[in-house]
Enzyme design. Structure first.
Site, PDB file in Angstrom:
ATOM      1  N   TYR A  11       1.100  -1.194   0.499  1.00 31.36           N
ATOM      2  CA  TYR A  11      -0.138  -0.196   0.450  1.00 31.36           C
ATOM      3  C   TYR A  11       0.888   0.631   0.437  1.00 31.36           C
ATOM      4  O   TYR A  11       0.629   2.097  -0.978  1.00 31.36           O
ATOM      5  CB  TYR A  11      -1.157  -0.365   1.510  1.00 31.36           C
ATOM      6  CG  TYR A  11      -1.474   1.045   1.376  1.00 31.36           C
ATOM      7  CD1 TYR A  11      -2.196   2.108   0.833  1.00 31.36           C
ATOM      8  CD2 TYR A  11      -1.624   1.458   2.348  1.00 31.36           C
ATOM      9  CE1 TYR A  11      -2.751   3.014   0.890  1.00 31.36           C
ATOM     10  CE2 TYR A  11      -2.875   2.694   3.230  1.00 31.36           C
ATOM     11  CZ  TYR A  11      -3.285   3.489   2.199  1.00 31.36           C
ATOM     12  OH  TYR A  11      -3.829   4.451   1.652  1.00 31.36           O
ATOM     13  N   TYR A 141       4.606  -6.142  17.143  1.00 29.73           N
ATOM     14  CA  TYR A 141       4.493  -5.306  16.004  1.00 29.73           C
ATOM     15  C   TYR A 141       4.914  -4.076  16.692  1.00 29.73           C
ATOM     16  O   TYR A 141       6.127  -4.030  16.077  1.00 29.73           O
ATOM     17  CB  TYR A 141       2.933  -5.000  15.206  1.00 29.73           C
ATOM     18  CG  TYR A 141       3.289  -3.956  14.666  1.00 29.73           C
ATOM     19  CD1 TYR A 141       4.048  -4.409  13.495  1.00 29.73           C
ATOM     20  CD2 TYR A 141       2.963  -2.850  14.253  1.00 29.73           C
ATOM     21  CE1 TYR A 141       4.165  -2.769  12.563  1.00 29.73           C
ATOM     22  CE2 TYR A 141       2.278  -2.013  13.450  1.00 29.73           C
ATOM     23  CZ  TYR A 141       3.650  -1.938  12.615  1.00 29.73           C
ATOM     24  OH  TYR A 141       3.616  -1.180  11.822  1.00 29.73           O
ATOM     25  N   ARG A 221      -7.638   8.852  16.623  1.00 29.99           N
ATOM     26  CA  ARG A 221      -6.791   8.144  15.696  1.00 29.99           C
ATOM     27  C   ARG A 221      -6.047   9.746  14.756  1.00 29.99           C
ATOM     28  O   ARG A 221      -7.289  11.015  14.496  1.00 29.99           O
ATOM     29  CB  ARG A 221      -7.061   7.564  14.851  1.00 29.99           C
ATOM     30  CG  ARG A 221      -6.805   6.141  15.641  1.00 29.99           C
ATOM     31  CD  ARG A 221      -5.379   5.151  15.735  1.00 29.99           C
ATOM     32  NE  ARG A 221      -5.834   4.097  17.407  1.00 29.99           N
ATOM     33  CZ  ARG A 221      -6.348   4.521  18.399  1.00 29.99           C
ATOM     34  NH1 ARG A 221      -6.711   5.868  18.985  1.00 29.99           N
ATOM     35  NH2 ARG A 221      -6.654   3.236  19.279  1.00 29.99           N
ATOM     36  N   ARG A 282     -11.459  -2.592  21.948  1.00 29.60           N
ATOM     37  CA  ARG A 282     -10.538  -3.560  20.807  1.00 29.60           C
ATOM     38  C   ARG A 282      -9.289  -3.819  21.442  1.00 29.60           C
ATOM     39  O   ARG A 282      -8.701  -2.533  21.636  1.00 29.60           O
ATOM     40  CB  ARG A 282      -9.729  -3.003  19.422  1.00 29.60           C
ATOM     41  CG  ARG A 282      -8.533  -4.359  17.733  1.00 29.60           C
ATOM     42  CD  ARG A 282      -8.953  -4.613  17.134  1.00 29.60           C
ATOM     43  NE  ARG A 282      -8.431  -2.230  17.120  1.00 29.60           N
ATOM     44  CZ  ARG A 282      -8.473  -1.964  15.745  1.00 29.60           C
ATOM     45  NH1 ARG A 282      -8.578  -3.470  14.220  1.00 29.60           N
ATOM     46  NH2 ARG A 282      -7.133  -0.699  15.629  1.00 29.60           N
ATOM     47  N   ASP A 285      -6.744  -1.390  21.933  1.00 29.37           N
ATOM     48  CA  ASP A 285      -6.271   0.558  21.464  1.00 29.37           C
ATOM     49  C   ASP A 285      -6.220   1.045  22.730  1.00 29.37           C
ATOM     50  O   ASP A 285      -7.186   1.668  23.414  1.00 29.37           O
ATOM     51  CB  ASP A 285      -8.095   0.029  20.867  1.00 29.37           C
ATOM     52  CG  ASP A 285      -8.044   0.027  19.544  1.00 29.37           C
ATOM     53  OD1 ASP A 285      -6.448  -0.022  18.919  1.00 29.37           O
ATOM     54  OD2 ASP A 285      -9.044  -0.881  18.734  1.00 29.37           O
TER      55      ASP A 285
HETATM   56  P1  NAD Z   1       1.655  -3.216   2.910  1.00 30.51           P
HETATM   57  O1  NAD Z   1       1.686  -5.019   3.508  1.00 30.51           O
HETATM   58  O2  NAD Z   1       0.230  -2.912   1.758  1.00 30.51           O
HETATM   59  O3  NAD Z   1       3.229  -3.914   2.066  1.00 30.51           O
HETATM   60  C1  NAD Z   1       3.630  -4.131   3.006  1.00 30.51           C
HETATM   61  C2  NAD Z   1       4.565  -5.028   1.405  1.00 30.51           C
HETATM   62  O4  NAD Z   1       5.771  -5.573   1.765  1.00 30.51           O
HETATM   63  C3  NAD Z   1       4.092  -5.985   0.741  1.00 30.51           C
HETATM   64  O5  NAD Z   1       3.180  -5.963  -0.764  1.00 30.51           O
HETATM   65  C4  NAD Z   1       4.641  -7.077   1.049  1.00 30.51           C
HETATM   66  O6  NAD Z   1       4.398  -8.056   0.216  1.00 30.51           O
HETATM   67  C5  NAD Z   1       5.894  -6.750   1.186  1.00 30.51           C
HETATM   68  N1  NAD Z   1       7.052  -7.476   2.144  1.00 30.51           N
HETATM   69  C6  NAD Z   1       6.212  -8.032   3.377  1.00 30.51           C
HETATM   70  N2  NAD Z   1       7.793  -9.111   3.315  1.00 30.51           N
HETATM   71  C7  NAD Z   1       8.274  -8.691   2.655  1.00 30.51           C
HETATM   72  C8  NAD Z   1      10.355  -9.194   2.419  1.00 30.51           C
HETATM   73  N3  NAD Z   1      10.314 -10.581   3.291  1.00 30.51           N
HETATM   74  N4  NAD Z   1      10.406  -9.392   1.424  1.00 30.51           N
HETATM   75  C9  NAD Z   1       9.577  -9.251   0.593  1.00 30.51           C
HETATM   76  N5  NAD Z   1       8.695  -8.410   0.514  1.00 30.51           N
HETATM   77  C10 NAD Z   1       8.347  -8.396   2.016  1.00 30.51           C
HETATM   78  O7  NAD Z   1       1.807  -2.735   4.251  1.00 30.51           O
HETATM   79  P2  NAD Z   1       1.924  -1.066   4.502  1.00 30.51           P
HETATM   80  O8  NAD Z   1      -0.112  -0.988   5.004  1.00 30.51           O
HETATM   81  O9  NAD Z   1       2.003  -0.131   2.769  1.00 30.51           O
HETATM   82  O10 NAD Z   1       2.595  -0.506   5.246  1.00 30.51           O
HETATM   83  C11 NAD Z   1       4.302  -0.444   5.446  1.00 30.51           C
HETATM   84  C12 NAD Z   1       4.278  -0.264   5.945  1.00 30.51           C
HETATM   85  O11 NAD Z   1       4.750   0.758   6.800  1.00 30.51           O
HETATM   86  C13 NAD Z   1       4.865  -1.534   6.752  1.00 30.51           C
HETATM   87  O12 NAD Z   1       5.799  -1.109   7.431  1.00 30.51           O
HETATM   88  C14 NAD Z   1       4.198  -0.914   8.122  1.00 30.51           C
HETATM   89  O13 NAD Z   1       4.350  -1.524   9.722  1.00 30.51           O
HETATM   90  C15 NAD Z   1       4.170   0.769   8.438  1.00 30.51           C
HETATM   91  N6  NAD Z   1       3.444   1.391   8.676  1.00 30.51           N
HETATM   92  C16 NAD Z   1       1.976   1.286   8.372  1.00 30.51           C
HETATM   93  C17 NAD Z   1       0.938   1.926   7.952  1.00 30.51           C
HETATM   94  C18 NAD Z   1      -0.604   1.411   7.926  1.00 30.51           C
HETATM   95  O14 NAD Z   1      -1.158   2.698   8.604  1.00 30.51           O
HETATM   96  N7  NAD Z   1      -0.915   1.413   7.071  1.00 30.51           N
HETATM   97  C19 NAD Z   1       1.291   2.559  10.201  1.00 30.51           C
HETATM   98  C20 NAD Z   1       2.241   2.342  11.075  1.00 30.51           C
HETATM   99  C21 NAD Z   1       3.675   1.852   9.715  1.00 30.51           C
HETATM  100  N1  UDP Z   2     -12.122   0.128  14.434  1.00 27.74           N
HETATM  101  C1  UDP Z   2     -12.504   0.256  14.462  1.00 27.74           C
HETATM  102  N2  UDP Z   2     -13.932  -1.019  13.791  1.00 27.74           N
HETATM  103  C2  UDP Z   2     -12.787  -1.532  12.927  1.00 27.74           C
HETATM  104  C3  UDP Z   2     -11.499  -0.866  12.421  1.00 27.74           C
HETATM  105  C4  UDP Z   2     -11.061  -0.063  13.404  1.00 27.74           C
HETATM  106  O1  UDP Z   2     -13.298   1.052  15.420  1.00 27.74           O
HETATM  107  O2  UDP Z   2     -13.963  -2.494  12.087  1.00 27.74           O
HETATM  108  C5  UDP Z   2     -11.054   1.471  15.303  1.00 27.74           C
HETATM  109  C6  UDP Z   2     -10.364   1.113  15.702  1.00 27.74           C
HETATM  110  O3  UDP Z   2     -10.478   0.845  16.726  1.00 27.74           O
HETATM  111  C7  UDP Z   2      -8.985   2.540  16.152  1.00 27.74           C
HETATM  112  C8  UDP Z   2     -10.106   3.215  14.243  1.00 27.74           C
HETATM  113  O4  UDP Z   2     -10.111   2.915  13.973  1.00 27.74           O
HETATM  114  O5  UDP Z   2      -9.401   3.167  17.519  1.00 27.74           O
HETATM  115  C9  UDP Z   2      -7.825   3.153  13.755  1.00 27.74           C
HETATM  116  O6  UDP Z   2      -8.593   1.646  13.818  1.00 27.74           O
HETATM  117  P1  UDP Z   2      -6.926   1.063  12.288  1.00 27.74           P
HETATM  118  O7  UDP Z   2      -7.361  -0.579  12.339  1.00 27.74           O
HETATM  119  O8  UDP Z   2      -7.637   1.505  10.726  1.00 27.74           O
HETATM  120  O9  UDP Z   2      -5.494   1.772  12.840  1.00 27.74           O
HETATM  121  P2  UDP Z   2      -4.749   1.571  13.636  1.00 27.74           P
HETATM  122  O10 UDP Z   2      -5.201   2.584  14.870  1.00 27.74           O
HETATM  123  O11 UDP Z   2      -5.011  -0.167  14.536  1.00 27.74           O
HETATM  124  O12 UDP Z   2      -3.716   1.724  13.296  1.00 27.74           O
END
Ligand code: NAD
Ligand code: UDP
Length: 334
Positions: A11, A141, A221, A282, A285
């Protein structure tokens, strides 16, 4: 610059690839596609299906592609799963990252940008969350991400690396041109779940807890647009010119938004009702999490373009409406 994007089919990584290319850089994507989608990466961009834990292959790839910097998005990111399967998380988020760093060292590539998370802070004593607050993660995590941050500080201090760690708050929205967006399976994030419920494609949204000590009883959030996160990565590249430098930034808009406010924004943008039902809190949270991103503004000149939840939801809706099957349907960036 030639930049390797680890996890670039995911993503946030795919959005960064798009904006890097638009800003004149040359992204090269590595992803093992355990999650992520080949279609999220533009057809003209070099793509390698490989695992970051494969040191030989990564060393060869970094050298052959003449990579100058690495942006590392690849990880597992389901908090609940990390509690039940910590080894899976340590192996992928810590061990594979260390292997990637080893390959970089062998190939002589020393600039690194890391996707960290606000989950490294755990339960905070004060809000908004500033970088100097103690980091005490409350799940594996968050701990794996903190472990990598600590390793990076040491590598910068002693081995000539330079690194930026970005602690994202809640990444949300989709590309401003509508070409790519969020398509997780399983999906756990609030905005796609609320949109899917409104479209009748998902079950009614379960609101996790209505009795929090917040103005409307639901969690607060900090939703930050995925393209704004990508822009921060690009802004950090000049800082990495200095060997030994380690920088860390919390990335959010600083605006706390409740679950009910998100539901309201989805209803107003889509014109559809979001069916929802009350659920239990959850596990893990905290009531409120939002960022102080003053440091990123000051040092990177980073100013989020999307400051309100409505603008973020509009881009998400644009993506979900035009790609009802996500990457499984209408042709996308790839
Ligand atoms: P995502 O799962 O959409 O993307 C991660 C990608 O990494 C995937 O395409 C997966 O196939 C690839 N991948 C995982 N392990 C691998 C490996 N060993 N070798 C090669 N490819 C591998 O996740 P995202 O939502 O895009 O998040 C990206 C990063 O941001 C992550 O590190 C996540 O922890 C961090 N992050 C995300 C959020 C969020 O809200 N989405 C918030 C905070 C931090
Ligand atoms: N949340 C919710 N219902 C859902 C998914 C999320 O009420 O089905 C709430 C969750 O408790 C948090 C906020 O939405 O307060 C954002 O959650 P999300 O999982 O998107 O991200 P996080 O805060 O866990 O990184």
């Amino acid at each position: 610059m030639k930049i390797l994007i680890a996890g670039g089919a995911g993503y946030i990584g795919s959005h960064c690839v798009r904006l890097l290319e638009l800003s004149g850089h040359h992204p090269v994507v590595v992803d093992n596609l355990v999650f992520g989608h080949r279609g999220a990466v533009g057809a003209g961009i070099p793509f390698y299906e490989a695992d970051l834990g494969d040191v030989e292959r990564m060393t060869d790839l970094l050298a052959r592609e003449r990579v100058e910097a690495v942006m590392h998005f690849a990880a597992f990111a389901y908090v609940g799963e990390s509690v039940h399967r910590p080894l899976k998380y340590y192996l992928n988020n810590v061990a594979a990252t260390l292997h990637l760093l080893e390959a970089m060292q062998r190939a002589g590539v020393k600039r690194f940008v890391f996707s960290s998370t606000c989950a490294t802070f755990g339960i905070v004593e004060s809000l908004p969350i500033v970088e100097s607050l103690p980091q005490k993660p409350i799940n594996p995590y968050g701990q794996t991400k903190l472990d990598v941050e600590i390793a990076l500080r040491a590598l910068c201090a002693a081995e000539g690396f330079s690194a930026a760690a970005f602690r994202y708050f809640n990444a949300a929205g989709a590309a401003e041109d509508g070409s790519i967006g969020e398509d997780h399976d399983p999906e756990s994030h609030l905005i796609p779940l609320a949109i899917g419920a409104a479209q009748g494609k998902r079950p009614p949204l379960r609101v996790f807890g209505l009795d929090y000590p917040t103005p409307d009883g639901t969690c607060l959030r900090d939703y930050v647009h995925v393209d704004d996160l990508a822009r921060a990565h690009i802004a950090a590249l000049p800082l990495l010119e200095t060997p030994g430098r380690f920088v860390d930034y919390n990335l959010g808009t600083g605006t706390p938004t409740s679950v009910f406010e998100v539901i309201g924004a989805v209803e107003s943008v889509t014109g559809l009702k979001v069916p929802w039902e009350p659920g239990d809190r959850r596990e893990g949270d905290p009531p409120a999490l939002y960022a102080d991103s003053e440091k990123a503004r000051r040092e990177l000149g980073w100013v989020p373009v999307h400051t309100g939840i409505r603008s973020i939801v509009e881009t998400a809706w644009n993506w979900h409406k035009s790609h009802p099957e996500g990457y499984g349907g209408v042709p996308t960036a790839g």
